[in-house]
Design a protein around this motif. Structure first.
Motif, PDB file in Angstrom:
ATOM      1  N   GLY A  63     -58.017  50.726 -29.670  1.00 20.61           N
ATOM      2  CA  GLY A  63     -58.191  49.278 -30.034  1.00 20.61           C
ATOM      3  C   GLY A  63     -56.796  48.823 -29.940  1.00 20.61           C
ATOM      4  N   ASP A  64     -56.541  48.095 -29.900  1.00 24.92           N
ATOM      5  CA  ASP A  64     -55.918  46.818 -28.796  1.00 24.92           C
ATOM      6  C   ASP A  64     -54.467  47.000 -29.842  1.00 24.92           C
ATOM      7  OD1 ASP A  64     -56.382  44.959 -29.900  1.00 24.92           O
ATOM      8  OD2 ASP A  64     -56.416  43.356 -28.520  1.00 24.92           O
ATOM      9  N   TYR A  65     -53.539  45.641 -29.507  1.00 23.62           N
ATOM     10  CA  TYR A  65     -52.996  46.022 -30.081  1.00 23.62           C
ATOM     11  C   TYR A  65     -52.364  44.927 -31.164  1.00 23.62           C
ATOM     12  CZ  TYR A  65     -51.972  40.898 -27.869  1.00 23.62           C
ATOM     13  OH  TYR A  65     -52.323  39.958 -27.708  1.00 23.62           O
ATOM     14  N   SER A  66     -53.331  44.199 -30.863  1.00 27.40           N
ATOM     15  CA  SER A  66     -53.880  43.366 -32.916  1.00 27.40           C
ATOM     16  C   SER A  66     -54.283  44.259 -33.277  1.00 27.40           C
ATOM     17  CB  SER A  66     -54.526  42.317 -32.516  1.00 27.40           C
ATOM     18  OG  SER A  66     -53.830  41.156 -31.176  1.00 27.40           O
ATOM     19  N   ASP A  67     -55.433  45.173 -33.012  1.00 25.70           N
ATOM     20  CA  ASP A  67     -56.600  46.695 -33.851  1.00 25.70           C
ATOM     21  C   ASP A  67     -55.311  47.409 -34.331  1.00 25.70           C
ATOM     22  OD1 ASP A  67     -58.987  46.990 -35.046  1.00 25.70           O
ATOM     23  OD2 ASP A  67     -58.161  48.360 -33.661  1.00 25.70           O
TER      24      ASP A  67
END
Length: 1823
Positions: free
Chosen positions: A1337-1341
């Motif tokens: 996942g990305d930096y938020s996930d």
């Protein structure tokens, strides 16, 4: 004799004369060349796709080679580094054709009844490093051929292969297909076994002939120089062979020369499979594979002997819910068998529907099933118990039973508002309310309910005497129920096998039922059933059914004949008849009225004896206002009338309606009595007419359009329904109107009750706030918010005031006494999620979706803000009415926040935090990561706080200390949406899914709850009324229940409060709602008291650190097992079950520390393309920030902002009848990350453009398009065998998480859709053996998920506190992977033992000399090296055996986002637009020798500068050539050897060019040589480009602002341009001068300019050219020009109206106009207006002549010049093709954003559509 000519052998190429290609065929890249080794001509077959490059014998598949040779000899050489495929079709003696295929592309042997697939394992050349490796491991190279692969003679024993593998007898060879990539010398067949490299003299000495072996004939032999050995230069492979190499079912090199012994093949019939000897390394490997793939065995115990069965009493009046309290779920189907589990049916009785199953694990489940129940209660008994059904003690249950009784439902409709019926005595009406049918007495308002439908009721009908009621529900296969109306009993229930029954009709006798619906292909279907026997318990059978292409709105059975029916719909009225089991129809000749849309029909009532029964009039009404009187007997139209709008006369008197010509009023329904007629119309009026329609004698006006009208049987009342949800009747005698029911037209979101005044306030998604009287249940007030939706509502406890929170964040307070707005508060930025008053009314609290909490002082009537706190309420929790809770004494405020895992208790007067409880760790026995959903305070002095959680529990907490008092498990099937306690704290209400439950709060009984159904949608809120006499539940409608329990004041045991008693587990052994004993997870010793969380911060589960060094020690497990770890904490969690785990890292892992966890294999974490729902992911998270900051790395995918929305419904074309076919996609999404894949071996090449995956053949350029993602695709990953592709996109179609799709590369089908990540997926990778898939996942996930690629079940999930940028698997070890983030590399080791998986992670920090950087990319090398790039341009090299960084160098000036490595070469790509090739041979020497290495430098071999940041790259194995993607939307082909970079795919990025137009091709200017393109730019300039010379010829500057539209005149001599300021310029492309400027549209941007030719004197104006201009203010000007005479005259000016309340200009759809190609003199217009429609305007008639309604406002428009097709693009990302001839409409998806442009080609064969920077090319398939 047939095969004598083939003896002793047959030269296949020579016999079939392959070089002439008459009896054979070639396809693709097939050439001949001189081979130096063989010293002769050979055929070379090459190409990336084997199926497109081949030699085939014979020429066609219908022919046969007829070669009967026992053996087939193939002389060939695989191409180095490539894959090849060979197909042999052989025929058996029973004429069955079997395909035998072999290829080095195949990884394993596969077989079916007609196909055998063998892996081909290439041998290693003598003396090479490959040979040494193969000799050491006793295994050849699997996969592509090595660089020094040799010429091979392959012998296939076709006779033996068929006998051994398929048990069939070989007849002959039918065909051969040799596919790329290989060199082939020849093919031979023979019945002799030839041995190469053996001289005839040697053969005689060895007596090989006795063994059936002959020397190789000279024609077949490879040349061997003198003094050399044949086997040293070539390979000889016999299959099947007697070799012992693995895998056994593979084609590979056997013994190297005959000296090692010539082995003779035995007779195939007697031949058995040979034993295989395995080395220890291979045995260990096979053992590991078996552990990974084998299911976990369950212990096989003997079946339990059940001697008797206990009694189980049902505690519910309605259906009960399944409550699972064991580890296994029991299905109520016979033969309960599941993988890894077995159950044995022991006994079945007929007493109460009890079914008993004994589980082999030792648990016995007893199901008690009610007759009408769809839920089950069971008691769990552990161990082998003796059960008795007669002597057991009675089950204690909650009393009284039932405890709730449904009293009143406020609501009407749901599916449709057109259904309402009179009973025969005219005293009651029957109508649907969602899934319930209601009978209401019109005098008393008393309601009676028919409950049984599981979805919204879509149709109702009575028979003639109202004794039989039929009802249908919506859905895929509609269900119909037949009811005994007087008894309220369901007589029959049956499936209709049609979709969404829209109309029902019962015959007068009730013996025949007729229904209308759609079949599976969307065609209208009429079905007639025989219902004559239903009252005697008989079945309902189908009498007849028919399909029809005509539209049917209404169908009614004639009351005088059960076999005759009449229907009406768009453009038709038809008469139907059932005869001889067939349903036939004939149309009524409508003449000039054939194009009307008919809505309803009614027969003339009454009859005289002189006329036949069918001699009567049929009345049919239409949307155009027409009422036709049809002679039913003669099937002719007697009369036609039309309802017109009234004319305004002087003195404001309204003229009565008349039937004349002119625009009419739509009539929705008609009802006929013996003396008058009633009509219901779209203008809101019900009108009563005499039967001759001479005048209106009574009318009633309604708030909205009237949906239906029905005259009562006594002809004294007229029942009316409206589209706004109102139900009422008109009393003809008193001329008064009585409203029976008002209702919300959408879901009800929340309610609040005023106990003093017995009033209730509700808010709904229909944007209304309504106030109801609880006694009469009538609506008192109605507030409408047009632009915002009310979300929450709360009554003031004392004053006649209520507050409401809106989706805009505004909180408003209203005074009911003054009917006025008191105050408006704008403290919130997000939608208001919580709103409540304190018990004394002095304080008010509100919260919003952005986490803000506000406190108001309400001591005065006008409230004011006292305090506002930000980021305290959870932003990611589910919002509902119970978001905020205030204690009974008004001292405490509780809510879920700041994260969804914590509940915070504050001082209600100051908002000071008093207590924070982490609900995710309260149950230490469970691995569930619970998040809090709803909260509720218990009444004082109990002092409890109730919290419902995501794992379907209700936690009872001490409100002062946070101590867990007890928990109730499995409260609902889905999460609990609402909680409420009675004032005496005896009863608990819960709502979940579509049911309401009433619980005994003390949980004292065996069955502590009762379940009540009725809602067809999820119940959003449930609560007691203040007097405790009723219960209210809301969702689809408002339900009022009588609460029948005895109050505490009346109870004989009211002396002691229930919570003065000690907390003792009540019958824990038999109750599923037991009080749990909390045990330590470390030593399993029961605790003596419940855990007390700290008041300051929630407790953490610590994991001790491990300090170890060396590869073998780094990943070793500690003795503490799961307690071992590092500084921080980790928690295992279940995703709704107890099977898969989520690893959560609370803090970044320290350097040189290892975390050991053992998650379990997930049983269900994916779903099929039919989108069956997943449970939300539940994770325990530490104190994380509420808003994540994007890290300093471009690696993270950010979806492009879009103003467009996904469509709610799409008109998909019928399969096989699509009017458009997607031909090509132009563009590459440079916004993606790693969204391009290329497999050099198979040639598979795919990339993304928006939400479409484009699979392109690099040779032919042909494309496949895989559509399914709802949003922009972020990244791709292809398996190593190129058989599976994974793609990821954001949320869409109602999903709460990202979508990952798994595609089958061979056929392009989506095999699986899996969900886990909450925001975006930025990277994915397959393991070397393709058994595992990792997604990041990305930096938020911040989540890393590991999937099993066999089932795509989730194996493990890991959450990080810091962003992770990239992940990769180790190519040397299947169970190792690495990921990079801030300043460190995390090395992961995956160990799997059966169904258990354990993860170990080691975090290695970068050296201090590198500094604080982000590691942004990584790649493994095959020699124990790992390269990682940083955001500062450095490359770090790691030793994967010691996990240390031993070398760094400055590789670029910017961030390195892409790294690829192979051998001693490394490719790096960065945001400086450079891609570089490095020689890293010195790195390996430096790793091995350290300071003794001769060189420690790397060399930059090559570099190229491209057009954007490098976001993706794929190269071949040697890194010589590859494909690179950039943010500019370009895919580049890179060839280092030739120093070339070629654009493969280009996209648009420069936005300065606003519009363009092609010039016509005048013959005088050289045809195509003189073709030009003119373009308008944002700086106001116009540029003319020559196509043939590819250069700019002219530049003009006629505008001071940006151009918005441009066009050539019809003759190409003039350029017309329009600007953003509304000015239009007329310019000459010859002189560059601006001839004139037109200011008619000044002030509004020009949207369209179009020119066409006309007859010179047409329209009464001289000029050969007709052109139009449209502007964004909905104005269109039409001009006639004669440019040579300098004439330009305005002939028409159109202005289209818009609604009074305009939206913001930026959100308005464009105004578009075009000339109609197939109707000269007609103009087509779309734009923002009163209706969503397409208008056809006649320039000759000066009026709109045709309208086509649309579902949305159009954003683009184009008309086909070849056919009557019209293409429309919408902001909803849908393209619609409209056939203006048949009026059929088809929708097509594939765009990622609003479709702002669509254009038919001049030929009409293609359609181009554009959305942002992607262009789709469609082929017109309809004619």
């Amino acid at each position: 004799m047939a095969k004598v000519w083939q003896h002793p052998y047959l030269n296949v190429f020579k016999h079939f004369k392959v070089e002439e290609w008459k009896r054979s065929t070639k396809e693709g890249d097939v050439t001949t060349f001189m081979d130096k080794t063989l010293k002769g001509t050979v055929y070379r077959i090459r190409g990336s796709i084997p199926a497109s490059n081949y030699i085939q014998l014979p020429k066609t598949s219908t022919q046969s080679l007829g070669l009967t040779g026992h053996y087939l000899y193939l002389l060939f050489k695989p191409m180095p580094g490539k894959c090849f495929v060979v197909h042999l079709d052989v025929t058996t003696e029973d004429s069955q054709v079997v395909r035998i295929s072999f290829s080095n592309l195949f990884k394993e042997f596969k077989s079916t009844a007609t196909w055998l697939q063998f892996p081909f394992i290439c041998g290693a050349a003598k003396g090479s490093v490959y040979e040494c490796t193969a000799r050491t491991s006793k295994q050849d190279l699997v996969g592509v051929a090595p660089a020094n692969v040799r010429w091979t003679c392959l012998m296939l024993d076709l006779h033996y292969i068929l006998s051994m593998y398929l048990n069939r007898r070989y007849s002959h060879l039918k065909s051969i297909k040799l596919c790329s990539n290989l060199l082939v010398k020849n093919l031979y067949t023979s019945d002799l076994l030839f041995e190469p490299g053996v001289m005839f003299s040697e053969a005689r000495q060895a007596k090989l002939a006795f063994h059936g072996i002959s020397p190789m004939p000279r024609e077949m032999a490879f040349p061997v120089p003198k003094g050399e050995n044949w086997h040293d230069r070539y390979d000889y492979i016999r299959f099947p062979s007697d070799g012992s190499k693995l895998p056994y079912d593979s084609i590979q090199k056997g013994c190297s020369n005959p000296a090692e012994g010539v082995q003779v093949l035995e007779d195939p019939i007697r031949h058995l499979p040979r034993p295989v000897t395995l080395t220890k390394a291979v045995r260990d490997r096979v053992s590991l594979i078996q552990q990974i793939t084998s299911p976990k065995d369950m212990p096989r115990w003997s079946p339990l002997v059940t001697k008797s069965i206990p009694e189980v009493h049902l505690a519910t009046s309605g259906p009960l819910e399944e409550v699972y309290s064991g580890d296994q779920e029991f299905s109520r189907v016979e033969g309960l068998q599941a993988a890894g589990d077995s159950t044995v049916p022991l006994h079945a009785t007929t007493d109460g529907g009890i079914h008993v199953y004994a589980h082999r694990m030792g648990n016995v489940a007893i199901h008690a099933v009610g007759i009408s129940s769809d839920e089950t209660v069971y008691t769990k008994i552990t161990g082998p118990e003796v059960l008795s059904s007669k002597k057991a003690s009675p089950c204690r249950r909650l009393l009284p039973d039932p405890i709730l009784k449904l009293r009143t439902i406020i609501g009407f409709g749901g599916c449709s508002t057109k259904w309402a019926l009179w009973t025969k005595n005219s005293s009651a009406v029957v109508y649907p309310c969602h899934a319930i049918i209601i009978t209401m007495q019109i005098e008393t308002g008393e309601q009676r309910f028919f409950i049984g439908h599981t979805d919204k009721v879509s149709a109702l009908t009575f028979n003639g005497n109202s004794a039989l009621l039929a009802s249908a529900q919506m859905g895929h296969l509609s269900m119909v129920r037949l009811w005994d109306f007087q008894k309220g009993k369901c007589l029959s229930m049956f499936k209709t096998h049609v979709h969404s029954v829209s109309s029902l009709s019962l015959s007068y006798s009730g013996a025949v039922l007729c229904g209308i619906g759609k079949d599976g292909h969307g065609k209208t279907m009429v079905v007639v059933w025989n219902t004559a026997q239903v009252n005697q318990g008989g079945e309902v059978v189908v009498l007849a059914k028919a399909h029809t292409d005509v539209d049917i709105q209404t169908l009614k059975i004639a009351f005088f004949d059960d076999t005759r029916m009449v229907s009406c719909g768009r453009d038709n009225v038809r008469l139907w008849r059932v005869r001889s089991g067939a349903l036939r129809s004939c149309p009524v000749n409508l003449g000039e009225y054939h194009s009307l849309e008919f809505t309803d029909l009614a027969f003339e009532k009454g009859h005289s004896a002189e006329r036949e029964p069918e001699d009567r009039t049929l009345f049919v009404c239409s949307r155009s206002g027409h009422i036709l009187e049809i002679d039913y007997k003669n099937v002719t139209i007697r009369n036609a009338r039309r309802l017109l709008p009234s004319q305004i006369q002087h003195s404001h008197r309204r003229e009565k309606q008349t039937f004349n010509s002119g625009p009419g009023i739509a009539i929705n329904s008609i009802s006929i009595s013996s003396t008058f007629c009633a009509t219901a119309s779209e203008d809101g009026y019900v009108r009563l007419w005499p039967l001759d329609f001479s005048a209106i004698f009574l009318e009633a006006e309604h708030e909205g359009a009237v949906s239906s009208v029905s005259i009562s049987p006594d002809s004294l009342k007229v029942l009316c329904t409206t589209s706004t949800g109102n139900l009422g009747y008109l009393d003809i005698q008193s001329r008064g109107y009585n409203t029976l029911m008002r209702s919300h037209t959408d879901s009800v979101l929340a309610f609040s009750v005023d106990g003093l005044r017995k009033q209730m306030a509700t808010v709904s998604q229909d944007n209304t706030i309504r106030i109801w009287d609880l006694v009469s249940m009538q609506q008192l007030y109605d507030f409408t918010a047009s632009d915002e939706m009310p979300c929450t509502v709360a009554f003031h406890p004392a004053q006649q005031i209520f507050a409401c929170g809106f989706s805009s964040g505004v909180v408003r307070t209203f005074s009911l006494a003054a009917s006025d707005l008191l105050m408006e508060h704008k403290q919130h930025r997000g939608a208001v999620t919580g709103l409540t008053f304190s018990p004394d009314g002095n304080l008010m609290f509100s919260s919003c979706s952005h986490g803000t909490l506000a406190l108001y002082n309400c001591a005065a009537q006008k409230s004011h803000v006292h305090r506002v706190l930000a980021n305290v309420v959870s932003q990611d929790a589910e919002h509902g009415p119970n978001t905020l809770a205030v204690s009974g004494d008004g001292r405490f405020l509780a809510f879920v926040g700041p994260s969804k895992y914590t509940v915070t208790v504050m001082d209600a007067h100051s908002l000071d935090e008093l207590l924070r409880i982490d609900v995710s760790i309260l149950d230490l026995d469970s691995t569930n990561l619970d998040s809090a959903l709803r909260i509720c305070f218990a009444p004082m002095p109990v002092g409890h706080l109730l919290v419902s959680t995501s794992s379907n529990k209700v936690l009872v907490l001490d409100a002062k200390t946070g101590r867990l008092v007890r928990e109730v498990s499995r409260v609902h099937k889905l999460s609990c949406s609402s909680l409420a306690l009675s004032e005496d704290a005896r009863y608990l209400l819960t709502a979940g899914d579509r049911v309401v439950k009433v619980w005994d709060y003390q949980m004292r009984f065996d069955i502590n709850f009762q379940v009540y159904i009725g809602h067809s949608e999820p119940v959003r809120q449930v609560a007691f009324t203040p007097d405790q006499q009723h219960v209210i539940s809301i969702g689809d409608a408002i339900f009022l229940w009588d609460f029948l329990a005895v109050s505490r004041a009346e109870s004989p045991k009211a002396d002691i409060h229930p919570y003065v008693e000690s907390l003792v587990p009540p019958r824990a052994e038999t109750s599923s709602e037991k009080l749990k004993d909390f045990t330590s997870s470390a030593n399993e010793i029961p605790r003596q008291s419940a855990p007390l969380p700290s008041l300051a911060s929630p407790p953490c589960l610590d994991i001790s650190s491990i300090h170890q060094a060396g590869r073998d020690d780094i990943f070793s497990e500690s003795d503490e097992g799961e307690e071992a770890g590092l500084k921080g904490s980790s928690r295992e969690a279940s995703d709704g079950n107890k099977d898969h785990s989520t690893l959560v890292m609370e803090e970044p892992v320290e350097n040189e520390e290892t975390l050991v966890v053992r998650p379990k294999v997930s049983q269900e974490c994916s779903r099929s393309p039919s989108h069956s729902g997943n449970e939300p992911r539940k994770e325990t998270k530490g104190p994380e920030p509420q808003h994540y900051i994007r890290p300093d790395s471009y690696r993270h995918f950010t979806p492009r902002f879009k103003a467009s929305v996904l469509p709610k419904s799409v008109l998909y074309p019928p399969a096989g009848n699509e009017g458009l076919k997607l031909k090509a996609v132009i563009g590459y999404n440079g916004n993606g990350r790693g969204n391009m894949v290329w497999n050099p071996d198979t040639g598979f090449f795919a990339y993304t453009c928006g939400c479409v995956i484009v699979v392109e053949d690099l040779h032919s350029g042909s494309q496949q398009h895989w559509i399914g993602h709802p949003e922009e695709i972020s990244t791709l990953a292809v398996s190593h065998d190129a058989q599976v592709l994974a793609s990821a996109s954001g949320q869409g179609n109602g999903d709460s998480r990202c979508q990952i799709r798994i595609w089958n590369v061979q056929d392009g089908t989506c095999q699986k859709v899996i969900f886990h990540h909450e925001t975006q997926v930025q990277a994915m990778a397959y393991s070397r053996d393709d058994r595992l898939l990792v997604t990041l996942g990305d930096y938020s996930d911040r989540t890393l998920a590991l999937w099993n690629t066999h089932t795509y079940d989730l194996m493990s999930s890991t959450h990080f506190l810091e962003p992770v940028h990239e992940v990769a698997f180790n190519p040397l070890f299947d169970g190792e992977l690495a990921c990079v983030g801030r300043g460190a590399v995390a090395f992961w080791l995956i160990e799997q033992r059966g169904a258990d998986i354990s993860l170990k992670v080691h975090r290695a920090a970068i050296p201090d000399t590198v500094g604080l950087v982000e590691l942004t990319s990584l790649c493994y090398s095959t020699n124990y090296l790992l390269y990682s790039g940083t955001n500062t341009g450095q490359i770090c090299v790691w030793d994967t055996q010691t996990n240390r960084c031993f070398m760094t160098w400055e590789a670029d000036e910017g961030e390195i986002g892409v790294l690829l490595c192979c051998g001693n070469r490394l490719v790096s790509g960065s945001n400086t637009k450079r891609i570089r090739l490095w020689s890293v041979a010195a790195v390996q020497e430096l790793r091995l020798k350290g300071s003794d290495a001769r060189s420690s430098s790397v060399l930059l071999e090559h570099e190229m500068t491209l057009d954007g940041t490098i976001v993706g790259a794929t190269f071949d194995d040697s890194l010589d050539m590859g494909i690179v993607g950039t943010t500019a939307g370009t895919l580049w082909y890179i060839n280092w050897a030739e120093s070339t970079s070629i654009r493969l795919i280009s996209g648009h990025k420069n936005k300065s060019c606003q519009c363009l137009a092609w010039s016509p091709i005048p013959i005088s200017r050289g045809g195509a040589e003189g073709q030009h393109v003119v373009a308008g730019y944002s700086d106001g300039t116009i540029r003319v480009f020559s196509i043939s010379r590819t250069e700019m010829e002219l530049k003009m500057h006629p505008h001071s602002v940006a151009l918005t539209a441009i066009a050539y005149s019809a003759d190409g001599e003039i350029i017309l341009s329009g600007g953003k300021d509304g000015l239009m310029a007329v310019s000459s492309p010859r002189t560059g001068m601006t001839i004139r400027v037109l200011i008619d549209h000044k002030g509004s941007p020009i949207t369209v300019i179009q020119c066409t030719r006309k007859q010179y004197h047409d329209f009464g104006v001289e000029g050969g050219e007709l052109w139009l201009a449209a502007s964004s203010d909905r104005r269109v000007s039409v001009w006639v020009s004669a440019w040579l005479k300098d004439k330009c005259e305005l002939i028409d000016w159109l202005s289209f109206p818009a609604p009074a309340s305009l939206e913001a200009p930026s959100s308005l759809p464009p105004s578009l106009a075009a000339f109609c190609p197939w109707d000269n003199g007609v103009l087509v217009y779309v734009g923002f207006g009163m209706q969503k429609e397409i208008l056809f305007y006649s320039l000759r008639q000066k009026q709109v002549v045709e309208k086509i309604p649309l579902s949305h406002f159009a954003t683009s428009l184009s008309l086909s010049p070849a056919a009557h097709f019209l293409a429309v693009g919408f902001n909803e990302r849908v393209l619609r093709l409209i056939d203006c001839t048949t009026r059929t409409e088809q929708d097509f998806v594939g765009h990622d954003d609003s479709i702002h442009l669509c254009r038919f080609t001049p030929s009409g064969k293609r359609l181009f559509t554009a959305s942002y920077n992607e262009i789709l090319v469609w082929e017109i398939t309809s004619t």
